[in-house]
Design a protein around this motif. Sequence first.
Motif, PDB file in Angstrom:
ATOM      1  N   VAL A 136       0.847  -1.196   0.000  1.00 42.05           N
ATOM      2  CA  VAL A 136       0.000   0.000   0.000  1.00 42.05           C
ATOM      3  C   VAL A 136       0.879   1.242   0.000  1.00 42.05           C
ATOM      4  CG1 VAL A 136      -1.765   1.277   1.275  1.00 42.05           C
ATOM      5  CG2 VAL A 136      -1.802  -1.225   1.276  1.00 42.05           C
ATOM      6  N   LEU A 137       0.697   2.093  -0.994  1.00 40.48           N
ATOM      7  CA  LEU A 137       1.411   3.372  -1.017  1.00 40.48           C
ATOM      8  C   LEU A 137       0.785   4.293   0.021  1.00 40.48           C
ATOM      9  CD1 LEU A 137       3.480   5.288  -2.273  1.00 40.48           C
ATOM     10  CD2 LEU A 137       1.728   5.906  -3.954  1.00 40.48           C
ATOM     11  N   PHE A 138       1.607   4.774   0.940  1.00 39.89           N
ATOM     12  CA  PHE A 138       1.132   5.667   1.999  1.00 39.89           C
ATOM     13  C   PHE A 138       2.232   6.661   2.307  1.00 39.89           C
ATOM     14  CE2 PHE A 138       0.139   6.569   6.549  1.00 39.89           C
ATOM     15  CZ  PHE A 138      -1.073   7.213   6.319  1.00 39.89           C
ATOM     16  N   GLY A 139       1.993   7.922   1.972  1.00 32.45           N
ATOM     17  CA  GLY A 139       3.017   8.946   2.158  1.00 32.45           C
ATOM     18  C   GLY A 139       4.177   8.702   1.203  1.00 32.45           C
ATOM     19  N   ASN A 140       5.378   8.651   1.749  1.00 29.94           N
ATOM     20  CA  ASN A 140       6.572   8.464   0.916  1.00 29.94           C
ATOM     21  C   ASN A 140       7.112   7.038   0.963  1.00 29.94           C
ATOM     22  OD1 ASN A 140       7.523   8.480   3.534  1.00 29.94           O
ATOM     23  ND2 ASN A 140       9.340   9.697   3.071  1.00 29.94           N
ATOM     24  N   ARG A 141       6.239   6.085   1.320  1.00 27.30           N
ATOM     25  CA  ARG A 141       6.706   4.699   1.410  1.00 27.30           C
ATOM     26  C   ARG A 141       5.570   3.721   1.126  1.00 27.30           C
ATOM     27  NH1 ARG A 141       7.775   4.529   7.912  1.00 27.30           N
ATOM     28  NH2 ARG A 141       5.613   4.250   8.549  1.00 27.30           N
ATOM     29  N   TYR A 142       5.953   2.476   0.950  1.00 27.78           N
ATOM     30  CA  TYR A 142       4.997   1.388   0.782  1.00 27.78           C
ATOM     31  C   TYR A 142       4.919   0.600   2.081  1.00 27.78           C
ATOM     32  CZ  TYR A 142       5.020   2.101  -4.265  1.00 27.78           C
ATOM     33  OH  TYR A 142       4.885   2.630  -5.523  1.00 27.78           O
ATOM     34  N   GLU A 143       3.697   0.348   2.541  1.00 24.11           N
ATOM     35  CA  GLU A 143       3.468  -0.496   3.702  1.00 24.11           C
ATOM     36  C   GLU A 143       3.180  -1.902   3.184  1.00 24.11           C
ATOM     37  OE1 GLU A 143       4.079   0.745   6.600  1.00 24.11           O
ATOM     38  OE2 GLU A 143       4.103   2.849   5.986  1.00 24.11           O
ATOM     39  N   HIS A 144       3.819  -2.916   3.780  1.00 26.64           N
ATOM     40  CA  HIS A 144       3.697  -4.293   3.318  1.00 26.64           C
ATOM     41  C   HIS A 144       2.929  -5.133   4.338  1.00 26.64           C
ATOM     42  CE1 HIS A 144       6.667  -3.723   0.057  1.00 26.64           C
ATOM     43  NE2 HIS A 144       7.173  -2.828   0.906  1.00 26.64           N
TER      44      HIS A 144
END
Length: 72
Positions: free
Chosen positions: A36-44
């Motif tokens: 999931v793209l969230f802010g400046n990173r991807y959450e896995h």
Amino acid sequence: MTNTDNPNAILKGGPSHLPEHLRIRHLTDPTEKVKVLFGNRYEHFEATSETTNQPVDGLQVFVWVGHTYIAE
């Protein structure tokens, strides 16, 4: 992948400010990892064998396993 009209998965853990509309989702392949793209990173998130009936019946639980930053 994020159609919440027919949700079958819920994402648990990770950033506490990750909105509910990103956590409750429809996955076409519930065996794949979720990114999931969230802010400046991807959450896995990875699938578990757990299901929950909150807030919708029959949601497969995915748990947070980490994040990666977007490369510039």
